[in-house]
Design an enzyme around this catalytic site. Sequence first.
Site, PDB file in Angstrom:
ATOM      1  N   ASN A 208       0.850  -1.197   0.000  1.00  0.00           N
ATOM      2  CA  ASN A 208       0.000   0.000   0.000  1.00  0.00           C
ATOM      3  C   ASN A 208       0.883   1.243   0.000  1.00  0.00           C
ATOM      4  O   ASN A 208       2.108   1.142   0.022  1.00  0.00           O
ATOM      5  CB  ASN A 208      -0.959  -0.030   1.198  1.00  0.00           C
ATOM      6  CG  ASN A 208      -0.200  -0.085   2.504  1.00  0.00           C
ATOM      7  OD1 ASN A 208       0.539   0.826   2.838  1.00  0.00           O
ATOM      8  ND2 ASN A 208      -0.374  -1.193   3.239  1.00  0.00           N
ATOM      9  N   ASP A 276      -4.294  -5.975   4.496  1.00  0.00           N
ATOM     10  CA  ASP A 276      -5.375  -6.774   5.075  1.00  0.00           C
ATOM     11  C   ASP A 276      -5.325  -8.231   4.631  1.00  0.00           C
ATOM     12  O   ASP A 276      -5.794  -9.108   5.331  1.00  0.00           O
ATOM     13  CB  ASP A 276      -6.725  -6.170   4.692  1.00  0.00           C
ATOM     14  CG  ASP A 276      -6.985  -4.867   5.456  1.00  0.00           C
ATOM     15  OD1 ASP A 276      -6.658  -4.842   6.658  1.00  0.00           O
ATOM     16  OD2 ASP A 276      -7.471  -3.899   4.859  1.00  0.00           O
ATOM     17  N   PRO A 303      -3.452 -11.551  10.133  1.00  0.00           N
ATOM     18  CA  PRO A 303      -3.771 -11.376  11.554  1.00  0.00           C
ATOM     19  C   PRO A 303      -3.912  -9.889  11.859  1.00  0.00           C
ATOM     20  O   PRO A 303      -3.184  -9.068  11.299  1.00  0.00           O
ATOM     21  CB  PRO A 303      -2.545 -11.953  12.273  1.00  0.00           C
ATOM     22  CG  PRO A 303      -1.450 -11.957  11.271  1.00  0.00           C
ATOM     23  CD  PRO A 303      -2.105 -12.117   9.937  1.00  0.00           C
ATOM     24  N   ASP A 304      -4.872  -9.548  12.719  1.00  0.00           N
ATOM     25  CA  ASP A 304      -5.018  -8.144  13.131  1.00  0.00           C
ATOM     26  C   ASP A 304      -4.103  -7.917  14.337  1.00  0.00           C
ATOM     27  O   ASP A 304      -4.377  -8.406  15.439  1.00  0.00           O
ATOM     28  CB  ASP A 304      -6.481  -7.841  13.474  1.00  0.00           C
ATOM     29  CG  ASP A 304      -6.698  -6.348  13.620  1.00  0.00           C
ATOM     30  OD1 ASP A 304      -5.895  -5.701  14.331  1.00  0.00           O
ATOM     31  OD2 ASP A 304      -7.654  -5.826  13.021  1.00  0.00           O
ATOM     32  N   ILE A 305      -3.031  -7.193  14.113  1.00  0.00           N
ATOM     33  CA  ILE A 305      -1.986  -7.043  15.143  1.00  0.00           C
ATOM     34  C   ILE A 305      -2.501  -6.200  16.306  1.00  0.00           C
ATOM     35  O   ILE A 305      -2.318  -6.546  17.477  1.00  0.00           O
ATOM     36  CB  ILE A 305      -0.716  -6.412  14.526  1.00  0.00           C
ATOM     37  CG1 ILE A 305      -0.294  -7.217  13.292  1.00  0.00           C
ATOM     38  CG2 ILE A 305       0.414  -6.350  15.543  1.00  0.00           C
ATOM     39  CD1 ILE A 305       0.663  -6.511  12.376  1.00  0.00           C
ATOM     40  N   PHE A 323      -4.751   3.424  14.764  1.00  0.00           N
ATOM     41  CA  PHE A 323      -5.051   4.445  13.758  1.00  0.00           C
ATOM     42  C   PHE A 323      -6.227   3.939  12.936  1.00  0.00           C
ATOM     43  O   PHE A 323      -6.457   2.728  12.847  1.00  0.00           O
ATOM     44  CB  PHE A 323      -3.835   4.674  12.851  1.00  0.00           C
ATOM     45  CG  PHE A 323      -2.874   5.701  13.403  1.00  0.00           C
ATOM     46  CD1 PHE A 323      -2.144   5.435  14.549  1.00  0.00           C
ATOM     47  CD2 PHE A 323      -2.718   6.931  12.788  1.00  0.00           C
ATOM     48  CE1 PHE A 323      -1.270   6.376  15.072  1.00  0.00           C
ATOM     49  CE2 PHE A 323      -1.845   7.881  13.296  1.00  0.00           C
ATOM     50  CZ  PHE A 323      -1.125   7.611  14.437  1.00  0.00           C
ATOM     51  N   LYS A 337     -14.432   1.099  14.916  1.00  0.00           N
ATOM     52  CA  LYS A 337     -13.137   0.402  14.893  1.00  0.00           C
ATOM     53  C   LYS A 337     -12.533   0.337  16.300  1.00  0.00           C
ATOM     54  O   LYS A 337     -11.938  -0.659  16.688  1.00  0.00           O
ATOM     55  CB  LYS A 337     -12.188   1.145  13.944  1.00  0.00           C
ATOM     56  CG  LYS A 337     -11.161   0.278  13.285  1.00  0.00           C
ATOM     57  CD  LYS A 337     -10.465   0.988  12.143  1.00  0.00           C
ATOM     58  CE  LYS A 337     -11.055   0.649  10.789  1.00  0.00           C
ATOM     59  NZ  LYS A 337     -10.356   1.257   9.670  1.00  0.00           N
ATOM     60  N   LYS A 341     -11.815  -3.349  17.747  1.00  0.00           N
ATOM     61  CA  LYS A 341     -10.436  -3.810  17.941  1.00  0.00           C
ATOM     62  C   LYS A 341     -10.032  -3.838  19.408  1.00  0.00           C
ATOM     63  O   LYS A 341      -8.952  -4.320  19.741  1.00  0.00           O
ATOM     64  CB  LYS A 341      -9.475  -2.918  17.154  1.00  0.00           C
ATOM     65  CG  LYS A 341      -9.790  -2.930  15.657  1.00  0.00           C
ATOM     66  CD  LYS A 341      -8.564  -2.723  14.825  1.00  0.00           C
ATOM     67  CE  LYS A 341      -8.907  -2.811  13.348  1.00  0.00           C
ATOM     68  NZ  LYS A 341      -7.752  -3.165  12.540  1.00  0.00           N
TER      69      LYS A 341
HETATM   70  N1  CTP Z   1      -4.044  -3.001  11.990  1.00  0.00           N
HETATM   71  C1  CTP Z   1      -3.289  -4.051  12.474  1.00  0.00           C
HETATM   72  N2  CTP Z   1      -3.270  -5.236  11.831  1.00  0.00           N
HETATM   73  C2  CTP Z   1      -4.011  -5.434  10.723  1.00  0.00           C
HETATM   74  C3  CTP Z   1      -4.794  -4.378  10.200  1.00  0.00           C
HETATM   75  C4  CTP Z   1      -4.775  -3.164  10.859  1.00  0.00           C
HETATM   76  O1  CTP Z   1      -2.599  -3.867  13.492  1.00  0.00           O
HETATM   77  N3  CTP Z   1      -3.984  -6.592  10.105  1.00  0.00           N
HETATM   78  C5  CTP Z   1      -4.080  -1.747  12.742  1.00  0.00           C
HETATM   79  C6  CTP Z   1      -3.481  -0.557  12.018  1.00  0.00           C
HETATM   80  O2  CTP Z   1      -2.109  -0.411  12.330  1.00  0.00           O
HETATM   81  C7  CTP Z   1      -4.311   0.581  12.589  1.00  0.00           C
HETATM   82  C8  CTP Z   1      -5.667  -0.048  12.822  1.00  0.00           C
HETATM   83  O3  CTP Z   1      -5.446  -1.436  12.910  1.00  0.00           O
HETATM   84  O4  CTP Z   1      -3.823   1.016  13.826  1.00  0.00           O
HETATM   85  C9  CTP Z   1      -6.701   0.207  11.779  1.00  0.00           C
HETATM   86  O5  CTP Z   1      -6.187  -0.017  10.499  1.00  0.00           O
HETATM   87  P1  CTP Z   1      -7.110   0.221   9.218  1.00  0.00           P
HETATM   88  O6  CTP Z   1      -6.340  -0.155   8.010  1.00  0.00           O
HETATM   89  O7  CTP Z   1      -7.722   1.585   9.280  1.00  0.00           O
HETATM   90  O8  CTP Z   1      -8.288  -0.784   9.525  1.00  0.00           O
HETATM   91  P2  CTP Z   1      -8.580  -2.229   9.038  1.00  0.00           P
HETATM   92  O9  CTP Z   1      -8.355  -3.196  10.134  1.00  0.00           O
HETATM   93  O10 CTP Z   1      -7.853  -2.477   7.777  1.00  0.00           O
HETATM   94  O11 CTP Z   1     -10.141  -2.148   8.819  1.00  0.00           O
HETATM   95  P3  CTP Z   1     -10.989  -1.793   7.496  1.00  0.00           P
HETATM   96  O12 CTP Z   1     -10.416  -2.604   6.402  1.00  0.00           O
HETATM   97  O13 CTP Z   1     -12.362  -2.167   7.904  1.00  0.00           O
HETATM   98  O14 CTP Z   1     -10.839  -0.303   7.323  1.00  0.00           O
END
Ligand code: CTP
Length: 397
Positions: A208, A276, A303-305, A323, A337, A341
């Site tokens: 990205n 993502d 994985p969502d960190i 963020f 969000k 989260k």
């Molecule tokens: N984040 C993370 N791990 C992921 C995705 C996101 O830690 N796999 C964290 C980002 O660093 C940020 C927050 O989650 O602090 C939100 O990221 P954002 O890209 O806005 O959200 P997404 O989880 O991608 O949600 P969406 O696709 O619904 O916007």
Amino acid sequence: MLNGKRILLIVGGGIAAYKVLDLIRRIGRAGGHVTPVLTRAGSEFVTPLSLSALAGEKVYTDLWDLTDEAEMGHIQLSRVADLVVVAPATADLMAKMAQGHADDLASTLLLATDTPVMIAPAMNVRMWEHAATQRNLVTLKADGIAVVGPDVGDMACGEHGPGRMAEPEAILDSITARLSHGPMKGKHILITSGPTHEPIDPVRYIANRSSGAQGTAIARAAVAAGARVTFVTGPADVAPPEGCTVVRVETATQMRDAALAALPADVAIFAAAVADWRVTSASDRKMKKQDGALPSLELAENPDILAAVAGRTMDRPPLVVGFAAETDDVVENARAKRIRKGCDWIVANDVSPVTGIMGGSENAVLLITAEGEETWERMGKDAVAVRLIERIATALA
Ligand code: CTP
């Protein structure tokens, strides 16, 4: 002012060692206390007597001096200091530090210490520019070692370029800044930053537009506020700031592992733009075109960190900041969000192309907490970082 702070000063073997006498005098005048350690090569340039006369302290020179070991073991010597300063840091000392050698008193102290370390490199310009020295410099910075100088100028060997040791005044300024009582002193902050790259095959990846600028600015502000920072960064455009421990990763999975390994932390800030999705089975060979037939990529969610760290039970950081990069319904999406989260704060921003925020130098932020929302005026990413760190310091106080 240094107010009784203790500096362990390791003097390496270089012509710039004579400047260290002036440095010791200045540290003393600023209220600091110097314990000198002289390497064998250093003793070719300055005498133990001149160092001890100025420092008003015994000079330590040899690892195997049994009297010294009885008086103060080398581990203890390296730990009673508030800061270890290596000046001049020769190419050889830098290489030893980067490799973790411990074959004399100076290198053993540097390996055994758990106090912050600062180096003032000094060497011939070709040695400074050599790939090996530059490699060692990257390693040392990533290990959290602060670097002051070198300056550009005429050198004792007759050449001109970078390699002169920073002036004692500049070294003292860096020492003072490093030992300042910032509002985040003693706090450990974990920061994720930059994009992640998810491989498709050995030459292609999903990524990205994140430059890493905002996360880097936050790390810089946190270091300036006195925090110990672990900076987990994907492949960013901007260089990581000095003075923090840098962990470089490529993929979201690696970033998750590095973030979890950095716990415990007092604060975790997730500024990374994590991809993502990843390709479920990335090819280990370059994918070839096949007469117009299009490849199909099967994706899996990464994985969502942020959610993983916010959901920890034993070692959840007391303050978890995420963020939210949004292009539509910024406020509603960011509020949702924060809840989804499980983080405490969300720093939301509108990354629609017209705003120029993603990859740009400015940011317009909406801070969402459990108590309410604050709209910050559009400002530079550095200013956003300083304000966020101030806000966090207040919340932790
Ligand atoms: N984040 C993370 N791990 C992921 C995705 C996101 O830690 N796999 C964290 C980002 O660093 C940020 C927050 O989650 O602090 C939100 O990221 P954002 O890209 O806005 O959200 P997404 O989880 O991608 O949600 P969406 O696709 O619904 O916007």
